[in-house]
Design an enzyme around this catalytic site. Sequence first.
Site, PDB file in Angstrom:
ATOM      1  N   ASP A 105       0.836  -1.193   0.000  1.00 45.56           N
ATOM      2  CA  ASP A 105       0.000   0.000   0.000  1.00 45.56           C
ATOM      3  C   ASP A 105       0.876   1.250   0.000  1.00 45.56           C
ATOM      4  O   ASP A 105       1.930   1.290   0.639  1.00 45.56           O
ATOM      5  CB  ASP A 105      -0.891  -0.022   1.243  1.00 45.56           C
ATOM      6  CG  ASP A 105      -1.854   1.133   1.307  1.00 45.56           C
ATOM      7  OD1 ASP A 105      -2.742   1.204   0.441  1.00 45.56           O
ATOM      8  OD2 ASP A 105      -1.723   1.966   2.223  1.00 45.56           O
ATOM      9  N   GLU A 117       1.507  -0.171  -4.859  1.00 42.20           N
ATOM     10  CA  GLU A 117       0.524   0.825  -5.276  1.00 42.20           C
ATOM     11  C   GLU A 117       1.262   2.093  -5.695  1.00 42.20           C
ATOM     12  O   GLU A 117       1.843   2.792  -4.877  1.00 42.20           O
ATOM     13  CB  GLU A 117      -0.432   1.135  -4.133  1.00 42.20           C
ATOM     14  CG  GLU A 117      -1.509   2.148  -4.525  1.00 42.20           C
ATOM     15  CD  GLU A 117      -2.325   2.616  -3.335  1.00 42.20           C
ATOM     16  OE1 GLU A 117      -3.490   2.986  -3.546  1.00 42.20           O
ATOM     17  OE2 GLU A 117      -1.800   2.622  -2.208  1.00 42.20           O
TER      18      GLU A 117
END
Length: 279
Positions: A175, A217
Amino acid sequence: LHCWNWSFKNIEDKLDIIASLGYTTIQVSPIQEAKQPTKDFPTNDWWVYYQPAAFRIDDTGNSALGNKADFESLCSAAHKKGIKVIVDVVANHMGNHESGGNGIASTVTEELKGDMTNWHDITKNVSDYNDRFNVTQYCMAGLPDLNTSNKTVQNLVLDYLKECIDAGADGFRFDAAKHIEVPEDKNIGSDFWPTVINGAKDYAKQSRGLELYCYGELLDAVGGGMGPEVYTKYMSVTDNGWSANLLFNIVGNGNASAYSNGFTKGKADQMVVWAESHD
């Protein structure tokens, strides 16, 4: 298949259907201890999973996803059906204080909370996405930013990845990857990614003979005049530009001619695209 917000037992119960539909990999929500319990919470409180309190699999009994044994059971059952398991990892930041703002959650482990060298300046938030110092050294909307150049932080992340690999994980999604600096970052570069990614890959190979899959990401441009190649040397990355093109131009407008020229992040074999984003 992104089994977003599914419990481990729910995924395991659906493995026959998942396999019959042709999926070869599933991705679970973050399995770290969260800053507060998620069990019996409304499903729209998914954001709690992205505010961790520790670098370890949640085995407290407070997670709506399940405990460590449930995750291990899922991985074992999935592997028997030829399905691999990707874990969503939050390594850039921890949960903020219960009162909100930029404080550190009271539930964050003492090994992190008790030493401020483990943190960047938690009073400042990202305001300029073209400035790499801003992007990598400040907080995302009040979430206390970890000092990912710190060896204590790096080792905690790596040990957590090893725990996940031992439990059956076959890969990781990182993330907010572009909010963690790369060696090429001028004056602020660190060896976080080579240490963590290469360390995890070596461990997976040695312990399970596994070719670990990793992707990060990477939304929009990296910033600072750098391209995605500073990340793709370590992992695959998300290509949200191509995903948006797929959704709006190809599907939405029936414009199939746009299909072949939409990649924005480099080589096709390192791109992760998706039809719908959970957030």
